[in-house]
Enzyme design. Structure first.
Site, mmCIF file in Angstrom:
data_model
loop_
_atom_site.group_PDB
_atom_site.id
_atom_site.type_symbol
_atom_site.label_atom_id
_atom_site.label_comp_id
_atom_site.label_asym_id
_atom_site.label_seq_id
_atom_site.Cartn_x
_atom_site.Cartn_y
_atom_site.Cartn_z
ATOM 1 C CG ASN A 101 -1.935 -0.943 1.053
ATOM 2 O OD1 ASN A 101 -2.807 -0.930 0.732
ATOM 3 N ND2 ASN A 101 -1.826 -1.974 1.710
ATOM 4 C CG ASP A 125 -6.723 -0.819 -1.278
ATOM 5 O OD1 ASP A 125 -7.259 -2.241 -1.332
ATOM 6 O OD2 ASP A 125 -6.035 -0.686 -0.150
ATOM 7 C CD GLU A 161 -9.412 -5.303 -0.136
ATOM 8 O OE1 GLU A 161 -8.183 -5.353 0.359
ATOM 9 O OE2 GLU A 161 -10.145 -4.474 -0.156
ATOM 10 C CD GLU A 201 -3.180 -3.513 -2.361
ATOM 11 O OE1 GLU A 201 -3.588 -3.001 -1.566
ATOM 12 O OE2 GLU A 201 -3.117 -4.852 -2.644
#
Length: 693
Positions: free
Chosen positions: A513, A575, A632, A545
């Protein structure tokens, strides 16, 4: 003989009453000065403490002399001049130290200060007894002296306790009464302790001060001191009254609303805090913030916003009662004060009256606009003994309430300050967490949904605090972003993840991330390129992300950075898709290689029809744009079946593997092997999967 005894008894009682009266009046003035000292700071506080000590000490000094003279007024007696002066010094110094300690804010400060005063009073009696000469002999009883000692300490501690912990406005009168009662009590315990035997042959030294002469001089001197102290109190009371009038004159100096400004509020706060000490009342401070006012300025212009503020101030001023004060700090924030003896009930009622004025819509350019007010309040000295903290506590309560819901009335609680203090301490600890080796990475495996094979892993940052243990990312990541420590932490996470993947400890791609602060750096692409060269990881195995809000803050700059990353061969994933703007224009403008569907939709599958419809739409969108979707938060086989059947390419979640440390990752990879399918049917054989699990 009987008449002489009666006369002696009456004379004795009159002297005791005189001692008590002198002590009562002198200590009453001294306690008023002590109350003023506790309400002020700096040199002013020192001046009031000195006045309180001189007045109270002189009164106790005089009362002690008179009470000793009353022990046997018929005998010729006198006092040593040096002892007389030493007694006065002891009285004033012990009162000064006692008041200084008693005005502090630690738990037993009043009682400790009272004990110091008690020791001084007992020392004064001891010096007086040593310096008192009579035409006879004096013998002392040990039990009576012990009783004198206990009464002296206990009653003096009670007196300062009542002065420093007032329940009603009469408690400071009670403190003076307790000291007067103590002087009288010590007199009678000394009678029980002393036995005076007249001796006709005894002669008094000529250099002694005769008792009648000293009594007249002492009373005169003390009356002069007490008169001076009382005059000072009256002058101060008059100056405070004039100050209140001046505050009233300064109040209406906000050019727009006609309300007091912040300067006038500060003066009123100091004045009311002193009055609260004086009257044993409580003072509530309020922070009032108009919710949604910025939208009015944006939609209708600042001129319309000013008119709305004028109307809001007029409404709030219309509900003020006696003892209440309202000021404008700046913009749409107002401040309030309320003096009362019945807080927090009266404070809550005041806040509700203020909130109620916003129930009626405001007319802005012939349109009805409904607003609310978020209000926080703190009570002085209940919530804090420092008057300057009362307003900051009220603001803290207001912001805490506003963060939960607009329009709330929130009272300050100590826990709020504790949380803020703990948050600041955690932020300090976080600053050096990377250098101290407290940060670590956990990895959550990512799986190809059509065959169950592992295709990569997402790097997730964890913090092992040396005292608190594992800290939740939900707690420390926002804190790192606020303190900008996330930039260094993010770079460390990127370097560590690339190194672990390059060493062959992570299968497939590794996803990392990027925080908004990292994305603001102009050298982000160059930094990532340098990390890849340093660790030896192929760019094709790295996936970064970013959230949509991160790139939307500056679209031109964001597009430039993403294109530089893609030109290096790095994949870019959007994301938390579905929780932000989630606009088609963003997907069209930015070159994303993957969409990560937020788990808030996945966890409601397949039972929730609305969630299922949204997921199908996102998957269809990804297919039409040629962008694979990773889901996710997959936790059940039913969710896996639904997503695979609808064409979702990849997934991650507790069904396949929980986030694991690098040392535990091989075991997690081995355990995830049970989900691998050799064939690729559209529908899964759920019973066989369950048996395999």
């Amino acid at each position: 003989m009987r008449e002489a005894a009666t006369y002696a008894f009456i004379y004795h009682q009159l002297l005791v009453v005189l001692a008590g009266a002198v002590c009562l009046f002198g200590t009453w003035v001294g306690m008023r000065h002590f109350a003023r000292a506790r309400a002020t700071e700096g040199t002013t506080r020192a001046g009031w403490l000195f006045m309180a000590s001189v007045g109270t000490g002189a009164a106790l000094w005089a009362a002690t002399f008179i009470s000793i003279l009353a022990l046997d007024p018929q005998l010729a007696s006198g006092f040593e001049p040096v002892a007389t002066g030493v007694m006065l010094v002891i009285a004033i110094v012990s009162c000064l130290i006692g008041f200084e300690i008693g005005s502090r804010h630690f738990t037993l400060a009043p009682e400790a200060g009272g004990l110091v005063m008690g020791v001084g009073i007992l020392a004064m009696h001891f010096v007086a007894a040593r310096g008192w000469h009579v035409a006879g002999t004096v013998s002392w009883n040990a039990y009576g002296l012990v009783l004198t000692f206990l009464f002296g300490l206990g009653l003096s501690a009670l007196a300062v306790n009542r002065a420093n912990r007032p329940v009603t406005r009469w408690c400071r009168h009670g403190a003076a009464i307790v000291l007067a009662f103590m002087v009288c009590t010590l007199h009678y315990t000394m009678i029980a302790s002393a036995t005076v035997t007249p001796d006709a042959a005894a002669t008094l030294p000529s250099w002694l001060i005769p008792a009648p002469t000293l009594a007249i001089a002492v009373v005169g001197a003390v009356l002069l001191v007490m008169g001076s102290g009382f005059s000072t109190y009256v002058i101060d009371l008059r100056s405070r009254t004039e100050s209140a009038d001046r505050i009233h004159q300064l109040s209406f100096n906000d050019g727009m609303t006609g309300l007091p400004n912040r300067i006038a509020f500060n003066e009123r706060l100091a004045f009311d805090a002193a009055e609260a000490h004086e009257k044993a009342h409580k003072l509530a401070a309020f922070s009032i913030d108009i919710d949604g006012f910025k939208d009015v300025n944006d939609l209708f212009g600042h001129a319309a916003g000013d008119l709305l503020l004028i109307e809001a101030a007029h409404r709030m001023r219309g509900v003020l009662a006696t003892g209440e004060f309202l000021a404008r700090q700046s913009g749409d924030e107002f401040l309030g004060l309320q003096m009362s003896g019945n807080h927090p009930q009266d404070a809550q009622a005041f806040a509700e009256r203020i909130a109620a004025v916003f129930a009626t819509p405001f007319m802005v350019q012939e349109q009805a606009v409904t607003l609310t007010a978020s209000i926080g309040y703190s009570i002085f000295p209940t919530d804090t003994p420092e008057r300057d903290h009362a307003l900051s506590n009220a603001k803290l309560a207001m912001y805490r309430g506003k963060s939960r819901q607009r329009g709330l009335i929130t009272r300050y609680h100590q826990q709020m300050d504790d949380k803020a203090r703990a948050r600041r301490a955690l932020a300090r600890d976080l600053q050096g967490a990377t250098e101290r080796g407290e940060l670590l990475l956990h990895y959550q495996l990512q799986t190809s949904l059509h065959d169950g094979r592992i295709c990569g892993a997402e790097a997730l940052m964890r913090w092992h605090h040396p005292k608190r243990g594992m800290i939740s990312p939900a707690e420390f990541i926002p804190l790192a972003e606020e303190t900008e420590a996330i930039s260094g932490m993010g770079e460390w996470a990127l370097r560590s993840a690339c190194r672990d993947a390059a060493e062959g400890r992570i299968p497939g791609t590794v996803a990392v991330n990027l925080s908004p602060l990292q994305f603001e750096r102009d050298d982000l692409a160059e930094t990532i390129h340098a990390i890849l060269l340093e660790t030896g990881l192929s760019p094709k195995r790295l996936e970064v992300e970013v959230t949509e809000s991160t790139v939307m803050s500056d679209q031109t700059r964001g597009l430039h950075i993403l294109r530089k990353l893609k030109s290096m061969g790095i994949s870019v994933a959007m994301d938390d898709f579905g929780t932000g703007y989630s606009s088609l224009a963003t997907l069209h403008a930015f070159p994303f290689d993957k969409i990560k569907l937020d788990q808030s939709f996945v966890k409601r599958l397949p039972e929730d029809a609305a969630a299922a419809a949204i997921v199908r739409t996102v998957l269809a969108l990804g297919t039409s744009l040629g962008i694979p979707v990773l889901a996710e938060g997959i936790e059940t086989e039913a969710q896996w079946q639904f997503l695979a059947r609808e064409g979702c390419a990849k997934g991650q979640g507790y069904l396949f593997a929980k986030p694991q440390s690098l040392a535990q990752l091989p075991a997690a990879i081995a355990a995830a092997g049970r989900f691998v399918r050799e064939e690729e049917p559209m529908l899964f054989d759920a019973p066989r999967l369950a048996a395999a699990g």
